[in-house]
Design a protein around this motif. Structure first.
Motif, PDB file in Angstrom:
ATOM      1  N   VAL A  62       0.831  -1.208   0.000  1.00 30.25           N
ATOM      2  CA  VAL A  62       0.000   0.000   0.000  1.00 30.25           C
ATOM      3  C   VAL A  62       0.868   1.262   0.000  1.00 30.25           C
ATOM      4  N   GLY A  63       1.947   1.246   0.736  1.00 30.62           N
ATOM      5  CA  GLY A  63       2.790   2.430   0.883  1.00 30.62           C
ATOM      6  C   GLY A  63       3.327   2.964  -0.431  1.00 30.62           C
ATOM      7  N   LYS A  64       3.885   2.079  -1.239  1.00 30.39           N
ATOM      8  CA  LYS A  64       4.417   2.518  -2.531  1.00 30.39           C
ATOM      9  C   LYS A  64       3.311   3.107  -3.403  1.00 30.39           C
ATOM     10  N   GLN A  65       2.156   2.490  -3.365  1.00 21.99           N
ATOM     11  CA  GLN A  65       1.045   2.945  -4.197  1.00 21.99           C
ATOM     12  C   GLN A  65       0.548   4.326  -3.775  1.00 21.99           C
ATOM     13  N   ILE A  66       0.361   4.504  -2.476  1.00 23.40           N
ATOM     14  CA  ILE A  66      -0.166   5.792  -2.018  1.00 23.40           C
ATOM     15  C   ILE A  66       0.852   6.912  -2.206  1.00 23.40           C
ATOM     16  N   VAL A  67       2.130   6.615  -2.021  1.00 23.25           N
ATOM     17  CA  VAL A  67       3.165   7.631  -2.246  1.00 23.25           C
ATOM     18  C   VAL A  67       3.217   8.005  -3.726  1.00 23.25           C
ATOM     19  N   ARG A  68       3.154   7.028  -4.596  1.00 27.40           N
ATOM     20  CA  ARG A  68       3.187   7.317  -6.036  1.00 27.40           C
ATOM     21  C   ARG A  68       1.980   8.142  -6.469  1.00 27.40           C
ATOM     22  N   SER A  69       0.812   7.772  -5.993  1.00 23.36           N
ATOM     23  CA  SER A  69      -0.379   8.526  -6.403  1.00 23.36           C
ATOM     24  C   SER A  69      -0.372   9.930  -5.817  1.00 23.36           C
ATOM     25  N   ALA A  70       0.092  10.080  -4.579  1.00 22.62           N
ATOM     26  CA  ALA A  70       0.179  11.415  -3.973  1.00 22.62           C
ATOM     27  C   ALA A  70       1.226  12.266  -4.686  1.00 22.62           C
ATOM     28  N   ASP A  71       2.371  11.682  -5.022  1.00 25.12           N
ATOM     29  CA  ASP A  71       3.408  12.411  -5.752  1.00 25.12           C
ATOM     30  C   ASP A  71       2.918  12.835  -7.137  1.00 25.12           C
ATOM     31  N   SER A  72       2.102  12.012  -7.738  1.00 22.54           N
ATOM     32  CA  SER A  72       1.608  12.263  -9.088  1.00 22.54           C
ATOM     33  C   SER A  72       0.695  13.485  -9.162  1.00 22.54           C
ATOM     34  N   ILE A  73       0.054  13.843  -8.072  1.00 20.41           N
ATOM     35  CA  ILE A  73      -0.843  15.006  -8.072  1.00 20.41           C
ATOM     36  C   ILE A  73      -0.060  16.261  -8.445  1.00 20.41           C
TER      37      ILE A  73
ATOM     38  N   ASN B   8      -2.119  21.761 -20.627  1.00 22.04           N
ATOM     39  CA  ASN B   8      -2.169  22.034 -19.195  1.00 22.04           C
ATOM     40  C   ASN B   8      -3.434  21.408 -18.604  1.00 22.04           C
ATOM     41  N   ARG B   9      -4.557  21.597 -19.260  1.00 19.95           N
ATOM     42  CA  ARG B   9      -5.820  21.004 -18.784  1.00 19.95           C
ATOM     43  C   ARG B   9      -5.723  19.480 -18.718  1.00 19.95           C
ATOM     44  N   ASN B  10      -5.162  18.869 -19.764  1.00 19.63           N
ATOM     45  CA  ASN B  10      -5.048  17.410 -19.780  1.00 19.63           C
ATOM     46  C   ASN B  10      -4.251  16.906 -18.581  1.00 19.63           C
ATOM     47  N   PHE B  11      -3.137  17.559 -18.294  1.00 17.82           N
ATOM     48  CA  PHE B  11      -2.335  17.124 -17.158  1.00 17.82           C
ATOM     49  C   PHE B  11      -3.050  17.393 -15.836  1.00 17.82           C
ATOM     50  N   CYS B  12      -3.854  18.431 -15.783  1.00 19.25           N
ATOM     51  CA  CYS B  12      -4.676  18.670 -14.585  1.00 19.25           C
ATOM     52  C   CYS B  12      -5.713  17.568 -14.419  1.00 19.25           C
ATOM     53  N   TYR B  13      -6.236  17.074 -15.534  1.00 17.63           N
ATOM     54  CA  TYR B  13      -7.172  15.938 -15.453  1.00 17.63           C
ATOM     55  C   TYR B  13      -6.456  14.694 -14.932  1.00 17.63           C
ATOM     56  N   PHE B  14      -5.203  14.481 -15.361  1.00 13.01           N
ATOM     57  CA  PHE B  14      -4.416  13.360 -14.832  1.00 13.01           C
ATOM     58  C   PHE B  14      -4.228  13.539 -13.325  1.00 13.01           C
ATOM     59  N   SER B  15      -3.942  14.774 -12.927  1.00 15.88           N
ATOM     60  CA  SER B  15      -3.760  15.080 -11.509  1.00 15.88           C
ATOM     61  C   SER B  15      -5.033  14.766 -10.731  1.00 15.88           C
ATOM     62  N   ARG B  16      -6.167  15.134 -11.294  1.00 15.75           N
ATOM     63  CA  ARG B  16      -7.443  14.861 -10.630  1.00 15.75           C
ATOM     64  C   ARG B  16      -7.659  13.355 -10.492  1.00 15.75           C
ATOM     65  N   GLY B  17      -7.256  12.593 -11.492  1.00 15.22           N
ATOM     66  CA  GLY B  17      -7.328  11.132 -11.386  1.00 15.22           C
ATOM     67  C   GLY B  17      -6.459  10.616 -10.251  1.00 15.22           C
ATOM     68  N   SER B  18      -5.287  11.213 -10.083  1.00 12.68           N
ATOM     69  CA  SER B  18      -4.400  10.821  -8.988  1.00 12.68           C
ATOM     70  C   SER B  18      -4.984  11.182  -7.630  1.00 12.68           C
TER      71      SER B  18
END
Length: 127
Positions: free
Chosen positions: A37-48, A64-74
């Motif tokens: 779980v730790g690696k996953q949550i750190v990766r998703s939090a870092d990805s924001i 810029n919008r597309n990457f913000c959408y990726f951030s929202r997914g994270s």
């Protein structure tokens, strides 16, 4: 409202701070919890924050919008990992509530930034 530096963007500042908080929290978990779980949550939090930064650096509103959408997914992914962490006893109820509330704030600020990006593009098209 214009931003000359990425570091001036409040949503980015909040995302980076949140990411560091998750990192230091997970750092104290045992090996198995960190490795799963730790690696996953750190990766998703870092990805924001990473996606906000990458989109900001593209200098084109659509990218810029597309990457913000990726951030929202994270953000959504991280919410899921927070719930898994609480359910598995890795986070206390208090830790979960604090982190989840911070993530909610980032989510709202990111949505506001997305609206701002769209308005900025409309204003440029009118000129």
């Amino acid at each position: 409202m214009s931003y000359y530096n990425l570091e001036d963007l409040e949503v980015y500042q909040l995302a980076e701070s949140f990411s560091d908080e998750v990192w230091f929290l997970v750092h104290g978990w045992d090996y198995f919890a960190k490795d799963t779980v730790g690696k996953q949550i750190v990766r998703s939090a870092d990805s924001i924050g990473a996606n906000i930064a990458e989109g900001y650096g593209r200098y084109h509103y659509k990218e810029n919008r597309n990457f913000c959408y990726f951030s929202r997914g994270s953000i959504i992914e991280t919410k899921g990992w927070l719930k898994r962490s609480k359910a598995r006893g890795l986070l206390s109820e208090g830790q979960f509530n604090i982190l989840f509330e911070k993530l909610q704030t980032i989510h709202l600020k990111l949505n506001a930034y997305l609206k701002f990006i769209g308005k900025s593009n409309i204003n440029k098209a009118d000129q």
